[in-house]
Design a protein around this motif. Sequence first.
Motif, PDB file in Angstrom:
ATOM      1  N   GLY A 172       5.444  10.805   0.394  1.00 56.11           N
ATOM      2  CA  GLY A 172       4.384   9.807   0.486  1.00 56.11           C
ATOM      3  C   GLY A 172       4.697   8.673   1.441  1.00 56.11           C
ATOM      4  N   LEU A 173       5.926   8.634   1.972  1.00 58.35           N
ATOM      5  CA  LEU A 173       6.290   7.538   2.871  1.00 58.35           C
ATOM      6  C   LEU A 173       5.450   7.544   4.148  1.00 58.35           C
ATOM      7  CD1 LEU A 173       8.171   5.132   3.300  1.00 58.35           C
ATOM      8  CD2 LEU A 173       9.807   6.677   4.359  1.00 58.35           C
ATOM      9  N   GLU A 174       4.936   8.738   4.495  1.00 59.99           N
ATOM     10  CA  GLU A 174       4.139   8.816   5.724  1.00 59.99           C
ATOM     11  C   GLU A 174       2.888   7.936   5.653  1.00 59.99           C
ATOM     12  OE1 GLU A 174       4.416  11.162   3.495  1.00 59.99           O
ATOM     13  OE2 GLU A 174       2.432  11.895   2.976  1.00 59.99           O
ATOM     14  N   PHE A 175       2.531   7.519   4.442  1.00 55.41           N
ATOM     15  CA  PHE A 175       1.351   6.674   4.291  1.00 55.41           C
ATOM     16  C   PHE A 175       1.521   5.325   4.993  1.00 55.41           C
ATOM     17  CE2 PHE A 175      -1.653   3.905   2.003  1.00 55.41           C
ATOM     18  CZ  PHE A 175      -2.792   4.676   2.080  1.00 55.41           C
ATOM     19  N   GLY A 191       0.811  -1.210   0.000  1.00 51.01           N
ATOM     20  CA  GLY A 191       0.000   0.000   0.000  1.00 51.01           C
ATOM     21  C   GLY A 191       0.844   1.259   0.000  1.00 51.01           C
ATOM     22  N   THR A 192       1.938   1.244   0.763  1.00 50.06           N
ATOM     23  CA  THR A 192       2.787   2.429   0.869  1.00 50.06           C
ATOM     24  C   THR A 192       3.511   2.703  -0.455  1.00 50.06           C
ATOM     25  OG1 THR A 192       3.101   1.916   3.201  1.00 50.06           O
ATOM     26  CG2 THR A 192       4.577   3.542   2.241  1.00 50.06           C
ATOM     27  N   VAL A 193       4.064   1.653  -1.060  1.00 48.51           N
ATOM     28  CA  VAL A 193       4.755   1.824  -2.348  1.00 48.51           C
ATOM     29  C   VAL A 193       3.770   2.333  -3.396  1.00 48.51           C
ATOM     30  CG1 VAL A 193       5.922   0.608  -4.227  1.00 48.51           C
ATOM     31  CG2 VAL A 193       6.558   0.137  -1.857  1.00 48.51           C
ATOM     32  N   CYS A 194       2.572   1.746  -3.392  1.00 50.80           N
ATOM     33  CA  CYS A 194       1.537   2.186  -4.331  1.00 50.80           C
ATOM     34  C   CYS A 194       1.247   3.675  -4.145  1.00 50.80           C
ATOM     35  CB  CYS A 194       0.280   1.347  -4.114  1.00 50.80           C
ATOM     36  SG  CYS A 194      -1.193   1.985  -4.933  1.00 50.80           S
ATOM     37  N   TYR A 195       1.099   4.091  -2.893  1.00 55.60           N
ATOM     38  CA  TYR A 195       0.790   5.495  -2.615  1.00 55.60           C
ATOM     39  C   TYR A 195       1.921   6.407  -3.081  1.00 55.60           C
ATOM     40  CZ  TYR A 195      -0.507   9.716  -0.092  1.00 55.60           C
ATOM     41  OH  TYR A 195      -0.849  11.009   0.228  1.00 55.60           O
ATOM     42  N   MET A 196       3.161   6.016  -2.794  1.00 52.65           N
ATOM     43  CA  MET A 196       4.309   6.847  -3.178  1.00 52.65           C
ATOM     44  C   MET A 196       4.387   6.985  -4.707  1.00 52.65           C
ATOM     45  SD  MET A 196       7.129   5.553  -0.373  1.00 52.65           S
ATOM     46  CE  MET A 196       8.417   6.698  -0.851  1.00 52.65           C
ATOM     47  N   LEU A 197       4.179   5.869  -5.407  1.00 59.15           N
ATOM     48  CA  LEU A 197       4.206   5.931  -6.877  1.00 59.15           C
ATOM     49  C   LEU A 197       3.081   6.823  -7.392  1.00 59.15           C
ATOM     50  CD1 LEU A 197       4.958   2.169  -7.725  1.00 59.15           C
ATOM     51  CD2 LEU A 197       6.531   4.125  -7.846  1.00 59.15           C
ATOM     52  N   LEU A 198       1.900   6.671  -6.800  1.00 56.75           N
ATOM     53  CA  LEU A 198       0.752   7.456  -7.268  1.00 56.75           C
ATOM     54  C   LEU A 198       0.998   8.951  -7.096  1.00 56.75           C
ATOM     55  CD1 LEU A 198      -2.392   5.446  -6.066  1.00 56.75           C
ATOM     56  CD2 LEU A 198      -1.568   5.749  -8.398  1.00 56.75           C
ATOM     57  N   GLN A 253       3.858  10.524  -6.621  1.00 54.80           N
ATOM     58  CA  GLN A 253       5.081  11.047  -7.259  1.00 54.80           C
ATOM     59  C   GLN A 253       5.005  11.052  -8.776  1.00 54.80           C
ATOM     60  OE1 GLN A 253       8.803   9.521  -5.747  1.00 54.80           O
ATOM     61  NE2 GLN A 253       8.142   9.664  -3.618  1.00 54.80           N
ATOM     62  N   PHE A 254       4.237  10.112  -9.344  1.00 54.88           N
ATOM     63  CA  PHE A 254       4.268   9.978 -10.802  1.00 54.88           C
ATOM     64  C   PHE A 254       2.909  10.119 -11.488  1.00 54.88           C
ATOM     65  CE2 PHE A 254       7.903   7.457  -9.240  1.00 54.88           C
ATOM     66  CZ  PHE A 254       8.906   8.205  -9.819  1.00 54.88           C
ATOM     67  N   VAL A 255       1.836   9.744 -10.800  1.00 52.48           N
ATOM     68  CA  VAL A 255       0.542   9.725 -11.471  1.00 52.48           C
ATOM     69  C   VAL A 255      -0.240  11.018 -11.196  1.00 52.48           C
ATOM     70  CG1 VAL A 255      -1.598   8.469 -11.853  1.00 52.48           C
ATOM     71  CG2 VAL A 255       0.515   7.214 -11.336  1.00 52.48           C
ATOM     72  N   PHE A 256      -0.443  11.301  -9.908  1.00 51.77           N
ATOM     73  CA  PHE A 256      -1.213  12.501  -9.518  1.00 51.77           C
ATOM     74  C   PHE A 256      -0.243  13.647  -9.227  1.00 51.77           C
ATOM     75  CE2 PHE A 256      -3.934   8.941  -8.525  1.00 51.77           C
ATOM     76  CZ  PHE A 256      -5.205   9.384  -8.909  1.00 51.77           C
ATOM     77  N   VAL A 257       0.550  14.037 -10.188  1.00 51.63           N
ATOM     78  CA  VAL A 257       1.561  15.064  -9.881  1.00 51.63           C
ATOM     79  C   VAL A 257       0.943  16.455  -9.944  1.00 51.63           C
ATOM     80  CG1 VAL A 257       3.853  15.948 -10.413  1.00 51.63           C
ATOM     81  CG2 VAL A 257       3.301  13.552 -10.817  1.00 51.63           C
TER      82      VAL A 257
END
Lengths: 112, 238
Positions: B167-170, A99-106, A108-112
């Motif tokens: 986003g790491l805080e997630f 979930g965290t990796v997904c959120y970071m990718l989203l 940083q790259f998708v919802f910029v």
Amino acid sequence: MTSMTLTQQIITIAMCVLGTMAMRFLPFFVFSSKKPTPPYVQYLGKALPSAVFAMLIVYCLKNVDPMTGTHGLPELFSILLVIGLHIWKRQMLLSIAGGTVCYMLLIQFVFV
Amino acid sequence: MTQADKSQIKKAFHAAFPYTIPIFAGFWFLGLTYGIYMNVSGFSFWYPMLMSATIFGGSLEFVAVNLLLGAFNPLQAFTLALMIQARHLFYGISMLDKYKNTGWKKYYLIFGMCDESFSINYTAKIPEGIDKGWFMFWVTALNQFYWFSGSTIGGLLGSLLTFNTQGLEFVMTAMFVVIFLEQWLKEKKHWTAFIGMVASVLCLVLFGADDFMIPTMVLILAALTLGRKPIEQAGGFA
């Protein structure tokens, strides 16, 4: 930088410690382990956690605004992924990492 | 301390550590952020270091930075601390039984009972043959160590650190979702989970992000008290 003296700073920090510890220790002082805990409090002890965990999730998401910005979509997708992964594999670390990796990718790259 | 005691303590550490790995990621990130925030606000690393060791409650420590920058008002600091930390009352009530018979460790367990340590210690399935007291002790101590070391390093390095960890805080949100789900799957009825969800969302909408926790707690308490009969009759919570 602060305008307080060192003593005033120490007192301010001590007040924060005192407030925190009061809230953490109070139930244990009021309901000592020598006397039986009242049934109402025993009931609360069992009923509260689920409600509190729900509250903590909302607390983490409190600054998400569904009306503006990304409309909370990265959060929504990532939480759904966490739930999906967890029901599928029941591996705490996998669900959280996924979930965290997904959120970071989203964000940083998708919802910029 | 006998050899058997030592091996008990070690076994509990090995059982506890995996549960704390997500907290390591989350606390290091948030701790570093907090240390950096203090550093750029003009405080030496001693401040985040000592404050993370003594207060050990993330949200209040961030607020405390503003308190230290403002005018001296100890009463305001105390009432603010009580309000921000009030949710710990609920944790204590839930842990009354679980912290029983843990000897001197009980005092440390209560002292270090942050959101994350409470959540893990309440829900973790502690394996057979592992000493419960030591398991909970290690969860609490490891979590505090992560927060303490993260905020100290943040305070030392300050703005020298550059982040590409947006986003790491997630990781904290994801962990609470998993813990909520674990509890949900254990229960046959979900009344109390619904009460918590509805109360928090309702109060968040009504009172806004900064002021919704106390009303939420009051509402949860009222709903659980008024609904005690039907909730207890329905049963089903673990």
